[in-house]
Write a protein that holds these residues in place. Structure first.
Motif, PDB file in Angstrom:
ATOM      1  N   ALA A  23      -9.379  -0.350 -14.474  1.00 32.38           N
ATOM      2  CA  ALA A  23      -9.516   0.366 -13.198  1.00 32.38           C
ATOM      3  C   ALA A  23      -9.692  -0.598 -12.025  1.00 32.38           C
ATOM      4  N   GLN A  24     -10.111  -1.831 -12.322  1.00 34.34           N
ATOM      5  CA  GLN A  24     -10.255  -2.843 -11.271  1.00 34.34           C
ATOM      6  C   GLN A  24      -8.925  -3.530 -10.976  1.00 34.34           C
ATOM      7  N   GLY A  25      -7.875  -3.088 -11.670  1.00 34.29           N
ATOM      8  CA  GLY A  25      -6.560  -3.686 -11.473  1.00 34.29           C
ATOM      9  C   GLY A  25      -6.305  -4.894 -12.346  1.00 34.29           C
ATOM     10  N   ASN A  26      -7.159  -5.101 -13.341  1.00 36.81           N
ATOM     11  CA  ASN A  26      -7.029  -6.249 -14.236  1.00 36.81           C
ATOM     12  C   ASN A  26      -6.333  -5.805 -15.519  1.00 36.81           C
ATOM     13  N   THR A  27      -5.172  -6.353 -15.791  1.00 42.06           N
ATOM     14  CA  THR A  27      -4.413  -5.952 -16.990  1.00 42.06           C
ATOM     15  C   THR A  27      -4.774  -6.778 -18.226  1.00 42.06           C
ATOM     16  N   THR A  28      -5.606  -7.821 -18.041  1.00 44.15           N
ATOM     17  CA  THR A  28      -6.037  -8.638 -19.183  1.00 44.15           C
ATOM     18  C   THR A  28      -7.213  -7.970 -19.877  1.00 44.15           C
ATOM     19  N   PRO A  29      -7.111  -7.684 -21.175  1.00 45.36           N
ATOM     20  CA  PRO A  29      -8.218  -7.014 -21.874  1.00 45.36           C
ATOM     21  C   PRO A  29      -9.468  -7.892 -21.928  1.00 45.36           C
ATOM     22  N   PRO A  30     -10.642  -7.280 -22.050  1.00 38.41           N
ATOM     23  CA  PRO A  30     -11.882  -8.053 -22.180  1.00 38.41           C
ATOM     24  C   PRO A  30     -11.801  -8.989 -23.387  1.00 38.41           C
ATOM     25  N   ARG A  31     -12.495 -10.112 -23.293  1.00 40.14           N
ATOM     26  CA  ARG A  31     -12.504 -11.102 -24.382  1.00 40.14           C
ATOM     27  C   ARG A  31     -13.884 -11.129 -25.019  1.00 40.14           C
ATOM     28  N   TYR A  32     -13.913 -10.973 -26.342  1.00 38.96           N
ATOM     29  CA  TYR A  32     -15.169 -10.999 -27.090  1.00 38.96           C
ATOM     30  C   TYR A  32     -15.279 -12.304 -27.871  1.00 38.96           C
ATOM     31  N   VAL A  33     -16.416 -12.952 -27.754  1.00 43.82           N
ATOM     32  CA  VAL A  33     -16.711 -14.152 -28.532  1.00 43.82           C
ATOM     33  C   VAL A  33     -17.890 -13.809 -29.434  1.00 43.82           C
ATOM     34  N   THR A  34     -17.644 -13.787 -30.745  1.00 44.71           N
ATOM     35  CA  THR A  34     -18.637 -13.304 -31.694  1.00 44.71           C
ATOM     36  C   THR A  34     -18.850 -14.313 -32.809  1.00 44.71           C
TER      37      THR A  34
END
Length: 232
Positions: free
Chosen positions: A164-175
């Protein structure tokens, strides 16, 4: 015996049922089931996506994604595991058994994924024999429960906010695993929003497995956004 437990290669089934804790206590027992778990997870994501695509022809991508997450989440897969009779067939170390491993949703869901992966290999890497089996299990899941769970999936909600913020890059998880024995690990996950190649930390969470830790990280991110007035 459930059809999912009928194998031509019994060694594959035995490996799928073998948790790391059992191998740690019985070094001569061969390989544990984590690689099969990885394979089964991928297959279940594909089959559940196909199942929902056919079941809900009018629903959009976002809702289908949420429903898929709900259909293959830990608690639901643990129920499937019990339904096919995996609970007391799991090969666990004594420590895991004493900790209630036969009733542990994390161990049950992981073993179910491993058996799915093993069944696929046992059928010459052919997914077709799995389709009717998983469809029957998916059909047994309460539509009402799946719908409720899909509406509260934190990872998808956070991804929707990012988009919705206009960011097409998915969130990145570091686990990563930070503590605990093999049968009761503790994972910590951090979730980042990636903007123009720069990662911004949004949330941190802990869990008994990677999925749980990532969900907790997403929930932390959503809580912070609400506190900042950036999310209703």
């Amino acid at each position: 015996m459930h059809k999912l437990l009928t194998f031509q290669n019994e060694k594959l089934l035995r490996q799928a049922l073998t948790h790391r804790s059992y191998v740690n206590e019985n070094p001569g027992e061969g390989e544990h089931n984590e690689r099969l778990e990885f394979l089964g997870d991928a297959i279940l994501n594909f089959l559940s996506g196909e199942y929902l695509y056919r079941l809900h022809p009018k629903k959009g991508e976002d809702e289908l994604t949420r429903r898929r997450s709900a259909l293959v989440e830990e608690k639901q897969l643990a129920k499937f595991a019990i339904e096919v009779g995996l609970d007391f067939r799991m090969r666990l170390g004594q420590g895991a058994i004493l900790d209630g491993g036969y009733h542990n949703p994390n161990l049950l869901s992981s073993t179910f994924e491993a058996v799915i992966g093993a069944y696929y290999l046992d059928n010459n890497c052919n997914v077709e024999p799995l389709r009717p089996i998983v469809k029957e299990l998916f059909d047994s899941a309460s539509e009402h429960i799946v719908e409720i769970r899909s509406n509260v999936d934190s990872k998808n909600r956070f991804q929707e906010w990012v988009q919705a913020q206009g960011n097409t890059t998915p969130p990145r998880y570091v686990t990563e695993q930070v503590d605990g024995p093999s049968h009761a690990p503790v994972f910590v996950s951090k979730v980042f929003e990636v903007v123009n190649g720069i990662s911004e930390l949004h949330g941190t969470g802990k869990g008994r497995n990677k999925k749980e830790a990532e969900k907790a990280a997403a929930e932390d991110a959503l809580a912070k956004l609400k506190k900042q007035g950036l999310l209703d």
